[in-house]
Design a protein around this motif. Structure first.
Motif, PDB file in Angstrom:
ATOM      1  N   TYR A   2     -37.736 -25.819 -24.401  1.00  0.00           N
ATOM      2  CA  TYR A   2     -37.030 -24.826 -23.562  1.00  0.00           C
ATOM      3  C   TYR A   2     -36.636 -23.701 -24.266  1.00  0.00           C
ATOM      4  CZ  TYR A   2     -37.635 -28.790 -20.513  1.00  0.00           C
ATOM      5  OH  TYR A   2     -37.950 -30.132 -19.810  1.00  0.00           O
ATOM      6  N   MET A   3     -36.946 -22.470 -23.790  1.00  0.00           N
ATOM      7  CA  MET A   3     -36.384 -21.187 -24.469  1.00  0.00           C
ATOM      8  C   MET A   3     -34.987 -20.915 -23.765  1.00  0.00           C
ATOM      9  SD  MET A   3     -39.487 -18.812 -23.951  1.00  0.00           S
ATOM     10  CE  MET A   3     -38.946 -17.377 -24.596  1.00  0.00           C
ATOM     11  N   ARG A   4     -34.094 -20.724 -24.592  1.00  0.00           N
ATOM     12  CA  ARG A   4     -32.672 -20.283 -24.078  1.00  0.00           C
ATOM     13  C   ARG A   4     -32.645 -18.923 -23.513  1.00  0.00           C
ATOM     14  NH1 ARG A   4     -30.698 -21.514 -29.889  1.00  0.00           N
ATOM     15  NH2 ARG A   4     -31.132 -19.186 -30.057  1.00  0.00           N
ATOM     16  N   ALA A   5     -31.593 -18.423 -23.010  1.00  0.00           N
ATOM     17  CA  ALA A   5     -31.493 -17.438 -22.065  1.00  0.00           C
ATOM     18  C   ALA A   5     -31.684 -16.062 -23.197  1.00  0.00           C
ATOM     19  CB  ALA A   5     -30.148 -17.409 -21.417  1.00  0.00           C
ATOM     20  N   ALA A   6     -31.281 -16.028 -24.277  1.00  0.00           N
ATOM     21  CA  ALA A   6     -31.167 -15.195 -25.552  1.00  0.00           C
ATOM     22  C   ALA A   6     -32.666 -14.775 -25.701  1.00  0.00           C
ATOM     23  CB  ALA A   6     -30.562 -15.374 -26.456  1.00  0.00           C
ATOM     24  N   GLU A   7     -33.445 -16.313 -25.690  1.00  0.00           N
ATOM     25  CA  GLU A   7     -34.746 -15.841 -26.251  1.00  0.00           C
ATOM     26  C   GLU A   7     -35.534 -15.378 -24.889  1.00  0.00           C
ATOM     27  OE1 GLU A   7     -35.327 -20.036 -27.295  1.00  0.00           O
ATOM     28  OE2 GLU A   7     -34.948 -19.758 -29.324  1.00  0.00           O
ATOM     29  N   ILE A   8     -35.386 -15.699 -24.042  1.00  0.00           N
ATOM     30  CA  ILE A   8     -35.924 -15.239 -22.815  1.00  0.00           C
ATOM     31  C   ILE A   8     -35.596 -13.480 -22.762  1.00  0.00           C
ATOM     32  CG2 ILE A   8     -36.118 -15.093 -20.050  1.00  0.00           C
ATOM     33  CD1 ILE A   8     -35.185 -18.232 -20.281  1.00  0.00           C
ATOM     34  N   ARG A   9     -34.397 -13.161 -22.772  1.00  0.00           N
ATOM     35  CA  ARG A   9     -34.228 -11.794 -22.848  1.00  0.00           C
ATOM     36  C   ARG A   9     -34.943 -11.177 -23.920  1.00  0.00           C
ATOM     37  NH1 ARG A   9     -29.210 -13.068 -22.099  1.00  0.00           N
ATOM     38  NH2 ARG A   9     -28.490 -12.685 -24.220  1.00  0.00           N
ATOM     39  N   TRP A  10     -35.245 -11.777 -25.336  1.00  0.00           N
ATOM     40  CA  TRP A  10     -35.840 -10.927 -26.343  1.00  0.00           C
ATOM     41  C   TRP A  10     -37.222 -10.881 -25.916  1.00  0.00           C
ATOM     42  CZ3 TRP A  10     -34.723  -8.662 -30.947  1.00  0.00           C
ATOM     43  CH2 TRP A  10     -35.846  -8.556 -31.744  1.00  0.00           C
ATOM     44  N   HIS A  11     -37.872 -11.817 -25.330  1.00  0.00           N
ATOM     45  CA  HIS A  11     -39.414 -11.638 -25.151  1.00  0.00           C
ATOM     46  C   HIS A  11     -39.289 -10.516 -24.059  1.00  0.00           C
ATOM     47  CE1 HIS A  11     -40.855 -14.731 -27.678  1.00  0.00           C
ATOM     48  NE2 HIS A  11     -39.841 -15.448 -27.430  1.00  0.00           N
ATOM     49  N   ASN A  12     -38.689 -10.736 -22.860  1.00  0.00           N
ATOM     50  CA  ASN A  12     -38.832  -9.724 -21.796  1.00  0.00           C
ATOM     51  C   ASN A  12     -38.563  -8.540 -22.280  1.00  0.00           C
ATOM     52  OD1 ASN A  12     -39.071 -11.764 -20.032  1.00  0.00           O
ATOM     53  ND2 ASN A  12     -37.105 -11.893 -19.280  1.00  0.00           N
ATOM     54  N   ARG A  13     -37.479  -8.096 -23.225  1.00  0.00           N
ATOM     55  CA  ARG A  13     -37.494  -6.625 -23.598  1.00  0.00           C
ATOM     56  C   ARG A  13     -38.480  -6.260 -24.754  1.00  0.00           C
ATOM     57  NH1 ARG A  13     -31.626  -5.056 -24.524  1.00  0.00           N
ATOM     58  NH2 ARG A  13     -32.690  -3.172 -24.593  1.00  0.00           N
ATOM     59  N   GLN A  14     -39.533  -6.918 -25.249  1.00  0.00           N
ATOM     60  CA  GLN A  14     -40.097  -6.650 -26.308  1.00  0.00           C
ATOM     61  C   GLN A  14     -41.181  -5.242 -25.910  1.00  0.00           C
ATOM     62  OE1 GLN A  14     -40.730  -8.014 -29.162  1.00  0.00           O
ATOM     63  NE2 GLN A  14     -42.559  -6.933 -29.813  1.00  0.00           N
ATOM     64  N   PRO A  15     -41.721  -5.002 -24.847  1.00  0.00           N
ATOM     65  CA  PRO A  15     -42.340  -3.805 -24.560  1.00  0.00           C
ATOM     66  C   PRO A  15     -41.406  -2.590 -24.561  1.00  0.00           C
ATOM     67  CG  PRO A  15     -42.896  -5.355 -22.972  1.00  0.00           C
ATOM     68  CD  PRO A  15     -41.670  -6.160 -23.597  1.00  0.00           C
ATOM     69  N   GLU A  16     -40.229  -2.666 -24.085  1.00  0.00           N
ATOM     70  CA  GLU A  16     -39.182  -1.805 -24.039  1.00  0.00           C
ATOM     71  C   GLU A  16     -38.833  -1.366 -25.792  1.00  0.00           C
ATOM     72  OE1 GLU A  16     -34.652  -0.818 -22.886  1.00  0.00           O
ATOM     73  OE2 GLU A  16     -35.681  -2.432 -21.929  1.00  0.00           O
ATOM     74  N   ARG A  17     -38.729  -2.439 -26.698  1.00  0.00           N
ATOM     75  CA  ARG A  17     -38.359  -2.113 -27.862  1.00  0.00           C
ATOM     76  C   ARG A  17     -39.485  -1.463 -28.420  1.00  0.00           C
ATOM     77  NH1 ARG A  17     -36.663  -7.405 -27.978  1.00  0.00           N
ATOM     78  NH2 ARG A  17     -38.416  -7.912 -28.822  1.00  0.00           N
ATOM     79  N   LEU A  18     -40.796  -1.924 -28.312  1.00  0.00           N
ATOM     80  CA  LEU A  18     -41.987  -1.293 -29.063  1.00  0.00           C
ATOM     81  C   LEU A  18     -42.352   0.272 -28.398  1.00  0.00           C
ATOM     82  CD1 LEU A  18     -44.531  -4.079 -28.731  1.00  0.00           C
ATOM     83  CD2 LEU A  18     -43.280  -3.253 -30.723  1.00  0.00           C
ATOM     84  N   ARG A  19     -42.090   0.518 -27.088  1.00  0.00           N
ATOM     85  CA  ARG A  19     -41.876   1.818 -26.643  1.00  0.00           C
ATOM     86  C   ARG A  19     -41.025   2.763 -27.422  1.00  0.00           C
ATOM     87  NH1 ARG A  19     -42.439   0.438 -22.057  1.00  0.00           N
ATOM     88  NH2 ARG A  19     -40.410   0.354 -21.235  1.00  0.00           N
ATOM     89  N   HIS A  20     -39.849   1.945 -27.469  1.00  0.00           N
ATOM     90  CA  HIS A  20     -38.654   3.096 -28.356  1.00  0.00           C
ATOM     91  C   HIS A  20     -39.224   3.314 -29.644  1.00  0.00           C
ATOM     92  CE1 HIS A  20     -34.460   4.283 -29.382  1.00  0.00           C
ATOM     93  NE2 HIS A  20     -34.645   3.491 -30.300  1.00  0.00           N
ATOM     94  N   ILE A  21     -39.611   2.289 -30.477  1.00  0.00           N
ATOM     95  CA  ILE A  21     -40.274   2.518 -31.836  1.00  0.00           C
ATOM     96  C   ILE A  21     -41.269   3.577 -31.861  1.00  0.00           C
ATOM     97  CG2 ILE A  21     -41.329   1.225 -33.623  1.00  0.00           C
ATOM     98  CD1 ILE A  21     -39.825  -1.060 -33.006  1.00  0.00           C
ATOM     99  N   ASN A  22     -42.123   3.587 -30.994  1.00  0.00           N
ATOM    100  CA  ASN A  22     -43.271   4.430 -31.084  1.00  0.00           C
ATOM    101  C   ASN A  22     -42.781   5.773 -30.592  1.00  0.00           C
ATOM    102  OD1 ASN A  22     -45.191   2.872 -31.829  1.00  0.00           O
ATOM    103  ND2 ASN A  22     -45.761   2.123 -29.782  1.00  0.00           N
ATOM    104  N   GLN A  23     -42.066   6.077 -29.815  1.00  0.00           N
ATOM    105  CA  GLN A  23     -41.165   7.152 -29.434  1.00  0.00           C
ATOM    106  C   GLN A  23     -40.508   7.835 -30.594  1.00  0.00           C
ATOM    107  OE1 GLN A  23     -39.079   6.486 -25.980  1.00  0.00           O
ATOM    108  NE2 GLN A  23     -40.570   6.683 -24.640  1.00  0.00           N
ATOM    109  N   LYS A  24     -39.649   7.110 -31.262  1.00  0.00           N
ATOM    110  CA  LYS A  24     -39.184   7.589 -32.604  1.00  0.00           C
ATOM    111  C   LYS A  24     -40.119   7.947 -33.387  1.00  0.00           C
ATOM    112  CE  LYS A  24     -35.279   5.825 -35.272  1.00  0.00           C
ATOM    113  NZ  LYS A  24     -34.613   4.670 -35.646  1.00  0.00           N
ATOM    114  N   LYS A  25     -41.182   7.385 -33.580  1.00  0.00           N
ATOM    115  CA  LYS A  25     -42.101   7.762 -34.693  1.00  0.00           C
ATOM    116  C   LYS A  25     -42.752   9.071 -34.030  1.00  0.00           C
ATOM    117  CE  LYS A  25     -43.594   3.352 -36.630  1.00  0.00           C
ATOM    118  NZ  LYS A  25     -44.662   2.312 -36.605  1.00  0.00           N
ATOM    119  N   GLU A  26     -43.162   9.135 -32.828  1.00  0.00           N
ATOM    120  CA  GLU A  26     -43.649  10.361 -32.627  1.00  0.00           C
ATOM    121  C   GLU A  26     -42.567  11.703 -32.660  1.00  0.00           C
ATOM    122  OE1 GLU A  26     -46.818  11.398 -31.275  1.00  0.00           O
ATOM    123  OE2 GLU A  26     -47.296   9.120 -32.086  1.00  0.00           O
TER     124      GLU A  26
END
Length: 86
Positions: free
Chosen positions: A5-29
């Motif tokens: 089973y995934m803990r709540a922190a792991e669920i949050r981490w996986h759910n926020r993955q697209p947001e993190r990647l979008r932020h990293i790409n915006q920073k590079k651009e």
């Protein structure tokens, strides 16, 4: 993941993955901008103006050089290398 089973922190981490990647790409651009650096006649730094691309920077530097020819205008590309000097 801890066992079956995934803990709540792991669920949050996986759910926020697209947001993190979008932020990293915006920073590079955001970093990928060319600049026009303006120097006095005695090579003292005056100002730095960000431009969306190198061609726009070259055109703006040429326009500024026509207005004030006693200054030095250097266009730096997105890799911080000199692309044009006027």
């Amino acid at each position: 993941m801890n066992g079956r089973y995934m803990r709540a922190a792991e669920i949050r981490w996986h759910n926020r993955q697209p947001e993190r990647l979008r932020h990293i790409n915006q920073k590079k651009e955001k970093k990928k901008v060319s600049t026009v650096q303006i120097f006095d006649a005695d090579l003292r730094f005056v100002n730095e103006i960000p431009m969306p691309n190198t061609l726009a920077g070259i055109q703006y530097a040429d326009q500024l050089a026509a207005e004030n020819p006693d200054r030095l205008y250097v266009v730096m590309d997105e890799h911080r290398q000199k692309a044009h000097q006027r």
